[in-house]
Design an enzyme around this catalytic site. Structure first.
Site, PDB file in Angstrom:
ATOM      1  N   TYR A 124       0.819  -1.076   0.034  1.00  0.00           N
ATOM      2  CA  TYR A 124      -0.044   0.065   0.051  1.00  0.00           C
ATOM      3  C   TYR A 124       0.828   1.446   0.013  1.00  0.00           C
ATOM      4  O   TYR A 124       1.771   1.364   0.721  1.00  0.00           O
ATOM      5  CB  TYR A 124      -0.823  -0.263   1.232  1.00  0.00           C
ATOM      6  CG  TYR A 124      -1.773   1.200   1.333  1.00  0.00           C
ATOM      7  CD1 TYR A 124      -2.509   1.580   0.291  1.00  0.00           C
ATOM      8  CD2 TYR A 124      -1.963   1.809   2.701  1.00  0.00           C
ATOM      9  CE1 TYR A 124      -3.477   2.909   0.370  1.00  0.00           C
ATOM     10  CE2 TYR A 124      -2.890   2.839   2.659  1.00  0.00           C
ATOM     11  CZ  TYR A 124      -3.541   3.339   1.683  1.00  0.00           C
ATOM     12  OH  TYR A 124      -4.323   4.487   1.702  1.00  0.00           O
ATOM     13  N   CYS A 125       0.585   2.234  -0.932  1.00  0.00           N
ATOM     14  CA  CYS A 125       1.462   3.482  -1.033  1.00  0.00           C
ATOM     15  C   CYS A 125       3.137   3.097  -1.190  1.00  0.00           C
ATOM     16  O   CYS A 125       3.180   2.250  -2.007  1.00  0.00           O
ATOM     17  CB  CYS A 125       0.977   4.079   0.159  1.00  0.00           C
ATOM     18  SG  CYS A 125       1.526   5.812   0.063  1.00  0.00           S
ATOM     19  N   LEU A 126       3.543   3.877  -0.308  1.00  0.00           N
ATOM     20  CA  LEU A 126       4.966   3.633  -0.204  1.00  0.00           C
ATOM     21  C   LEU A 126       5.430   2.213  -0.037  1.00  0.00           C
ATOM     22  O   LEU A 126       6.435   1.548  -0.377  1.00  0.00           O
ATOM     23  CB  LEU A 126       5.657   4.476   0.667  1.00  0.00           C
ATOM     24  CG  LEU A 126       7.206   4.956   0.563  1.00  0.00           C
ATOM     25  CD1 LEU A 126       7.583   5.465  -0.698  1.00  0.00           C
ATOM     26  CD2 LEU A 126       7.619   5.807   1.486  1.00  0.00           C
TER      27      LEU A 126
END
Length: 520
Positions: free
Chosen positions: A250-252
């Site tokens: 998720y995301c980074l």
């Protein structure tokens, strides 16, 4: 444009009633949608503002001799300054504020001023917003049953308890971003992605990152790969031997997972059955308005701050994100809470958003220089263990999710995984923003998504053409993702694995959500 406004005012005066506005607000701008804005003089004021805003937009775009980056910086700064003078943000020019003050006998101003003082005190003392105490970690949120089965200096690995008699043979590993706490994916029981996956018969593992201090200043991006993704995979292999893993970032955390899987592909490590990227970028060449805050000169200043402290304070990142959506996150708060005196709404997602984390100096500097500014991963220049790694080497199928209103990882940037990979890619574009688009549980009203699959040998479409052709579905994308995961699993249901592996050196260390999540 001024002539249009004058002509509109004359038509209105001669007609003696309502006439269509001479300019409409841009998409997503809801500041002037109330009926009272159609009455003079407020209608004239807001249309004057919109015309001025349009003029400045035209004046700061397509300017000869100006680089796109500096053009965007000037346009962004101009928009921020104009918003200060929006008639919606003034007591004297906002009819909604005036009418509400008259109805309440002025008490709305008193209530708003008290809320302003309370917010100011909380911000100065680094305290959570009012009402956040109703969503306590381990009490109201992050309550899916599980155990911490592994811990090192950087992570706790949580294994969630099964809720079905049998489970799919391949477990899931969730790699969240370390810029916030992991429980964005385990909020209240009714909208917890982790609880949903457990309920679908998956064995779920999730990384909980340590909230670093100044002593961790020298932790680098590769430390997060080794002590994070790779250490978690090794622990899972001990608990569930000889089973491939579905990786979810998720995301980074998705960017880090991509690096790890690309490095694994280089040494023919095939422990991953699939890779899911949730609002995660692998190519940062077009990161949206976030690039306005980061260029080489700005990075030098930011690195100076981080060098002194040993980390990036959480409020610096939060401030940048708020400016990207200033109408929603700054000015609407001014209007509703301080001018109208309304009690601020609080929910689990807002409470989570206030539970921020720090970023170590070395890791954040490497991320910004190597990935964000130079886009080394997309160019095949990112080095792991003295060898450059490439997304093209990943053979595991990919499921990628972008969100329509993402101001952190714009969906066309997330979509670029199509241009980098040589494997099957299933892409979903869902309604919502960076967080709300991912936390999109079944039954949530007004949700929709587009989905399309590209086989490795299929031609790649441009993002705009993809969005025109992809099939539109109503509801949550979660069930479609579960179907995709099941189709890429063994198809066999097995007895749930033990919690941890005490006999093989992985004893149960704590109950979920662990200890790192409580660090401040």
């Amino acid at each position: 444009m001024s002539a249009r406004l004058v002509a509109h005012a004359l038509r209105r005066m001669l007609a003696g009633g309502k006439t269509p506005p001479c300019i409409e607000p841009p998409p997503g701008d809801t500041r002037f949608r109330a009926e009272v804005w159609t009455e003079p003089p407020f209608s004239l004021w807001y249309q004057t503002f919109l015309i001025t805003q349009r003029w400045w937009h035209d004046a700061t775009h397509d300017t000869p001799g100006v680089s796109p980056h500096h053009e965007n910086v000037v346009s962004f700064a101009t928009r921020q300054m104009l918003d200060v003078f929006s008639p919606s943000n003034s007591i004297l020019t906002n009819p909604e504020v005036i009418n509400h003050a008259l109805q309440t006998g002025g008490s709305s101003f008193v209530d708003g001023f008290q809320r302003f003082l309370d917010d100011l005190s909380r911000n100065l003392n680094r305290e959570p917003p009012a009402g956040a105490d109703k969503f306590r970690v381990g009490k109201e949120v992050a309550v899916t049953p599980g155990k911490v089965v592994y811990r090192n200096h950087l992570i706790e690995l949580i294994q969630y308890a099964p809720s079905t008699d049998t489970v799919h043979g391949q477990p899931l590993l969730i790699v969240p971003a370390w810029i916030m706490k992991f429980y964005i994916l385990d909020l209240s029981p009714e909208n917890s992605l982790i609880r949903y996956l457990v309920g679908q018969g998956f064995t779920v593992f999730c990384i909980s990152w340590r909230n670093v201090t100044a002593a961790d200043r020298n932790l680098g991006l590769d430390d997060y790969r080794r002590l994070g993704v790779m250490a978690a995979l090794a622990a899972i292999r001990t608990i569930v031997p000889d089973s491939k893993v579905h990786g979810i970032g998720y995301c980074l955390g998705g960017t880090l997972l991509s690096i790890a899987v690309a490095a694994m592909a280089h040494v023919e490590d095939d422990r991953l059955a699939s890779m899911t990227l949730l609002a995660a970028q692998t190519d940062f060449s077009e990161p949206g308005e976030l690039e306005l805050f980061i260029d080489h000169s700005q990075l030098e200043s930011l690195e100076g701050l981080m060098w002194q402290l040993g980390y990036l304070p959480a409020f610096h990142m939060a401030g940048a994100f708020q400016l990207l959506r200033s109408n929603d996150l700054i000015w609407s708060r001014l209007l509703r809470h301080y001018l109208m005196g309304e009690a601020p709404a609080m929910n689990d997602l807002i409470a989570w958003n206030a539970d921020a984390t720090r970023l170590p100096y070395r890791m954040h500097s490497e991320y910004l220089r190597s990935l964000f500014l130079n886009s080394d991963l997309a160019a095949g220049r990112y080095v792991v263990d003295e060898h450059p790694v490439a997304i093209q080497n990943i053979r595991a199928p990919i499921f990628a999710v972008g969100t329509e209103w993402d101001h952190i990882a714009p969906w066309p940037s997330v979509y670029k995984i199509h241009y980098l990979s040589d494997t099957d890619v299933t892409f979903v574009l869902t309604s919502g923003g960076h967080n709300a688009g991912i936390v999109s549980e079944p039954g949530h009203p007004r949700r929709h998504y587009r989905l399309a699959h590209k086989a490795a040998e299929d031609p790649c479409l441009h993002a705009d053409r993809w969005s025109e052709r992809a099939e539109l579905h109503e509801g949550s994308w979660w069930p479609a993702w579960v179907d995709w995961l099941q189709a890429r699993s063994s198809g066999q249901r097995v007895t749930p694995p033990t919690m941890g592996a005490p006999s093989r050196g992985l004893p149960i260390l704590a109950d979920a959500p662990g200890t790192y999540v409580y660090q401040r």
